[in-house]
Scaffold this motif. Structure first.
Motif: not given
Length: 395
Positions: A15-18, A68-70, A80-86, A127-136
């Motif tokens: 779920k993506l939030y402002k 993220l591509s979608k 991708i850097d617009e996502i500042v926190a997960i 999931a943490i591993d994947a996002f850590k790599k793709i959204t450093p």
């Protein structure tokens, strides 16, 4: 943007939030990536439109890239850097008692807790591993389902077992659904205009996975789920509490291992096991109405278990501000709510049938004026709680 993630072994709910809180809806979109490692299906709901794509999700990393591509294809983010926190939902974090940034120490605590949550924690870690790599550049925040219950006193979280099992191996009641309970306590305090520190509540989180919490002064005093999410109430496919000697008995009768029997207790018991029809309460209510005895038996057993635990938890509190129903069954099944309350004989609690049968909104009083304890339905929102927890690390 802030992204909320609930990951399993073969799926990632998101779920993506402002980033900035506002008066209007803060949710941008939501969806799920499914069948990871098999083939891949991605579904996103955005601006009231639900779209599904067939994807190639070889692993969680490729699923994250696809998600993220979608986002970019839909024009929700440019980079991708617009996502500042997960914010990640994690079932068991051991002794961690609050949301926290996932550093090496926290990551190890999640890993070390796999033995307590083998069905859930591994999915969170990949999931943490994947996002850590793709959204450093994003801040990664762990939100732990058992953390809310860290206030349960030792007299309630210890089992009547050799005390060295607790001291050496941490065998104890952990409790789960904590993010839901945290949300309900805060939401009730807000809408009832009460300080949560003054609230005494009995909360029934009833869904495919069901549990209850006894809340004293806004904090968890006790809960039904235990060492794992298998304990406590009867559920969709989980047995809940049973005589532990049944495990040894069935392993001998069926020539099965403890692991195989435990698998049956997790996936082939509860409503499904008793009814031999379905784990879905809606199916069983329909079957009961048509006279199916097994369906009636399963529904009655489920309702009686919840009713008995309501009485137990009310007895723990000096007074009760409210009994609250939430989650899939609790929010959407007036038949089960009525059945549960009707099975409470020792307390003067009764429902207003009209209010109970009305379509549920986010917050509704369903008890009659004569009821000794008010009964409410509140729609839970664990993702919103994770969002709020994660947002606090950006301030």
């Amino acid at each position: 943007m802030i992204l909320v993630i609930n990951s399993g072994s073969s799926s990632i709910k998101f779920k993506l939030y402002k980033k900035e809180p506002s008066q209007d809806n803060q949710t941008v979109l939501e969806g799920i990536a499914e069948r990871i490692t098999l083939d891949g299906i991605l579904t996103i709901k955005y601006k009231d439109n639900r779209t599904t794509w067939n994807m190639d999700f070889q692993n969680h990393e490729s699923a994250v890239k696809g998600i993220l591509s979608k986002f970019q294809d839909l024009g929700v983010i440019k980079t991708i850097d617009e996502i500042v926190a997960i914010g990640f939902r994690i079932v068991n974090g051991g002794s961690i008692t609050e949301p926290t940034i996932i550093n090496d120490k926290v990551y190890k605590a999640i890993f070390d807790s796999i033995e307590f949550a083998p069905l859930h924690n591994p999915g969170a870690l990949v999931a943490i591993d994947a996002f850590k790599k793709i959204t450093p550049n994003a801040i990664l925040v762990g939100n732990f389902d058992n953390a809310f219950h860290h206030t349960i006193p030792k007299s309630n979280f210890l089992y009547p077992l050799p005390i060295e099992w607790y001291k050496k191996y941490n065998v104890r009641k952990f409790g789960f659904h904590g993010l839901s309970y945290q949300y309900i306590v805060e939401k009730f305090a807000e809408l009832a205009k009460e300080n949560k520190e003054n609230l005494n509540l009995v909360i029934c989180h009833l869904g495919s996975g069901s549990s209850m919490a006894c809340i004293q002064n806004g904090l968890s005093l006790d809960t039904t789920m235990g060492f794992t999410p298998l304990g406590g109430l009867m559920m969709g496919t989980r047995s809940g509490n049973i005589d532990p000697s049944i495990l040894e008995f069935i392993t001998k009768k069926l020539s099965m291992t403890i692991s195989e029997v435990t698998e049956m207790l997790n996936k082939k018991s509860g409503l499904l096991g008793m009814s031999e029809i379905s784990a879905d309460m809606r199916d069983l209510i329909l079957a009961s109405a048509k006279g199916n005895d097994n369906a009636k038996l399963a529904v009655n057993k489920y309702e009686q278990t919840v009713a008995d635990n309501i009485v137990t938890f009310v007895n723990r509190l000096p007074y009760v501000d409210a009994i609250i129903f939430t989650a899939g069954i609790g929010e959407n099944s007036p038949e089960n709510r009525q059945g549960i309350i009707d099975k409470i004989k020792i307390l003067n609690v009764n429902l207003d049938q009209t209010a109970n049968n009305e379509k549920n909104d986010s917050f509704k009083l369903i008890s009659a004026n004569s009821s000794a304890i008010p009964v409410y339905v509140i729609r839970t929102d664990e993702e919103s709680m994770i969002y709020q927890n994660t947002l606090s690390f950006l301030k």
